[in-house]
Design an enzyme around this catalytic site. Structure first.
Site, mmCIF file in Angstrom:
data_model
loop_
_atom_site.group_PDB
_atom_site.id
_atom_site.type_symbol
_atom_site.label_atom_id
_atom_site.label_comp_id
_atom_site.label_asym_id
_atom_site.label_seq_id
_atom_site.Cartn_x
_atom_site.Cartn_y
_atom_site.Cartn_z
ATOM 1 N N HIS A 1 0.853 -1.190 0.000
ATOM 2 C CA HIS A 1 0.000 0.000 0.000
ATOM 3 C C HIS A 1 0.892 1.245 0.000
ATOM 4 O O HIS A 1 0.688 2.187 0.761
ATOM 5 C CB HIS A 1 -0.955 -0.002 1.195
ATOM 6 C CG HIS A 1 -1.918 -1.157 1.169
ATOM 7 N ND1 HIS A 1 -3.253 -1.025 0.913
ATOM 8 C CD2 HIS A 1 -1.714 -2.484 1.335
ATOM 9 C CE1 HIS A 1 -3.840 -2.217 0.938
ATOM 10 N NE2 HIS A 1 -2.924 -3.123 1.194
ATOM 11 N N TYR B 1 4.150 -5.363 9.693
ATOM 12 C CA TYR B 1 4.093 -3.900 9.579
ATOM 13 C C TYR B 1 5.264 -3.277 10.344
ATOM 14 O O TYR B 1 5.821 -2.263 9.927
ATOM 15 C CB TYR B 1 2.792 -3.345 10.160
ATOM 16 C CG TYR B 1 1.517 -3.589 9.384
ATOM 17 C CD1 TYR B 1 1.409 -4.626 8.465
ATOM 18 C CD2 TYR B 1 0.406 -2.786 9.578
ATOM 19 C CE1 TYR B 1 0.225 -4.854 7.780
ATOM 20 C CE2 TYR B 1 -0.784 -3.006 8.889
ATOM 21 C CZ TYR B 1 -0.867 -4.043 7.991
ATOM 22 O OH TYR B 1 -2.053 -4.254 7.338
#
Lengths: 360, 185
Positions: free
Chosen positions: A67, A335
């Site tokens: 993303h 992440y």
């Protein structure tokens, strides 16, 4: 008191004693090496997952590894208090909570065309007055293709772009889905999914399930979604050949007024799969409208307030808890690795790649 | 019962309690950052409060150590070994205090809430700054490795005192009986 000094007698079995000392030191180091993964190269680590994403998206130091292309947004969540009886989280009491969000498209290439994937994503950080935070990363899709990190890794590897075509090899992707029947619901959905012309009219879903914890200590399995309200209209989509229409569309709409979504909490029925993101819950599940997300401003991510935020979906206030969905831990751990990579690249930590140019 | 050749009982209690806590911390840390399984979240949720507990105990221990001198090292120990012993002990103190502080600062710089479980949350100790986060996160990693290496040296040296030299240094921390010294009265 006797003064300490070495026992002058040679120790019995001196070689054996030295061996024991060596064994203790080497043994402790070996266990540490195993736990830390250096002696267990086959283990699936966050590093391997991010390496696989990076291999697919390309090398873009300083950017998120997935993303990567997105835009920062800010606004507030106006809670109507309807959810307060199911969760003690302050964000659900009647009132307003500021948010820092990010709208984005999947993939690791920050210069990818907006139509490169039929999915849009919405990440949010709710900043509660007492310093608590709620972070969530949602996607405009109904269901996830895989249920655990190992399958996610295999899917990422199987969809690695073929160097000759620049696209995933259909044979490899096909073989993956053939051996992963849990992907059926996702494959059904993606057949008809098209890249939307705007971030605003999309419905974004948590995909993973969580628990709300009420004041009595009862927990309620939920998934949440942002359902778009009637808001400022777009101008009917992108001009032919435009690959950066999403940001322009958002700016244009926000110029006319804020964009709004309803935060809807969907409650599981007893027996609904809570820990499996590949399973859709039936449409008739009880849904509570918790309030309205109001987005009134957007900014490029290069210097926007979302740039330095790791939208780790396991950062939750009291009153919201993770479910046993194995993807949640993997998202948090992966992440963190992506966040460390891009921040240490920005910080010019030795041994990291330098960001090439200004962010788009 | 604090004989001059043995550490005070409170110092021994802190030593062994913290040894268990710190070793757990080092293994949890190394394990969690290489895990993507569900235990990852569980390990992180232990790592933070345990680290803060180590920090608090280390401050108490430092205060106690400064007011209650350690038993002297054997007079016949080579100078380099004495220097290595003193240096490694102060390095261990620095790491016991520094590593949790860096962890706390690192979460603060990353703008993460520093949650300790049970609704307990610590305030940030540095401003939110992603570049500072990166440096602190790397420092946390490398100093943890240094901590583990220093632990290995410390354990090896302690065993050497106990098994080879048999000079009472190991017993000064285990609190056990001094080795038989009938022949050198």
């Amino acid at each position: 008191m006797t003064e300490k000094r070495q026992d002058p007698r040679p120790p019995a079995h001196a070689a054996g004693r030295w061996a024991l000392i060596g064994l203790a030191v080497v043994g402790a180091a070996a266990v540490f090496g195993y736990v830390g993964g250096w002696l267990a190269p086959e283990r699936l680590t966050p590093k391997r997952i991010i390496n696989a994403l990076q291999a697919n998206g390309g090398d873009y130091p300083g950017f998120r590894r997935n993303h990567a292309k997105g835009i920062c947004v800010t606004g507030r969540f106006e809670s109507n208090g309807e959810l307060a009886k199911y969760s003690t989280a302050a964000v659900f009491a009647p009132g307003s909570t500021p948010v820092v969000g990010r709208l984005a498209i999947p993939g690791g290439n920050p210069y990818a065309g907006d139509s490169s994937a039929p999915i849009r994503s919405f990440a949010l950080r709710f900043d509660m007055a007492d310093g608590e935070q709620w972070r969530t990363g949602m996607n405009a899709m109904t269901v996830f293709p895989v249920s655990d990190p190992k399958a996610f890794y295999e899917l990422t590897v199987a969809t690695h772009p073929d160097p000759s075509t620049g696209k995933p090899d259909p044979a490899k992707a096909g073989a993956f889905f053939k051996s992963h029947p849990e992907s059926a619901a996702f494959l059904d959905w993606i057949k008809t999914a098209k890249p939307s012309a705007s971030y605003v009219p999309e419905t974004y879903r948590s995909i993973n399930a969580f628990y709300l914890r009420d004041a009595q200590g009862e927990r309620h399995a939920v998934r949440w979604m942002l359902v778009p309200d009637k808001g400022p209209e777009g101008d009917g989509g992108a001009a032919a050949g435009d690959t950066d229409y999403l940001a322009a569309d958002l700016m244009k709409r926000l110029g006319q007024g804020p964009a709004r979504w309803h935060l809807q909490m969907v409650f599981a029925n007893p027996g609904d799969p809570v820990d499996d993101a590949t399973k859709i819950w039936p449409d008739d599940r009880r849904t509570v409208d918790a309030g309205t997300l109001v987005i009134d401003a957007a900014e490029a991510q290069a210097d926007g307030p979302c740039r330095d935020v790791n939208y780790d979906p396991t950062i939750l206030p009291r009153g919201i808890e993770v479910s046993g969905d194995p993807l949640l831990a993997a998202r948090s751990s992966a992440y963190a690795d992506s966040y460390l990579r891009r921040t240490s690249e920005e910080a010019h930590v030795p041994g990291t790649a330098r960001p090439k140019e200004a962010h788009p | 019962m604090s004989r001059a050749d043995t550490f005070h009982w409170f110092a021994r209690l802190l030593h062994w309690l913290m040894a268990a806590m710190i070793l757990s911390m080092l293994f949890i840390g190394a394990g969690m950052v290489t895990s993507v399984e569900s235990k990852y979240l569980w390990l992180v949720s232990i790592h933070k409060p345990l680290g803060i507990a180590v920090f608090v105990l280390a401050l108490i221990r430092l205060g106690f150590r400064l007011t209650h001198p350690a038993p002297p090292l054997p007079a016949d120990m080579p100078l380099w070994q004495k220097l290595a012993a003193h240096a490694s002990h102060w390095l261990l103190y620095a790491l016991m205090i520094g590593l949790p502080l860096i962890g706390w600062a690192m979460l603060s710089a990353g703008n993460y809430p520093v949650t300790l479980g049970g609704g307990l949350r610590l305030p940030p100790i540095v401003p939110a700054d992603a570049l500072l986060f990166a440096w602190l996160r790397e420092a946390h990693r490398y100093l943890a490795w240094l901590f583990f290496l220093t632990f290995l040296a410390h354990m090896g040296a302690a065993l050497m005192h106990g098994l080879i030299r048999r000079d009472g240094v190991l017993q000064s921390m285990t609190g056990g009986r001094r080795p038989e010294r009938s022949d050198i009265a």
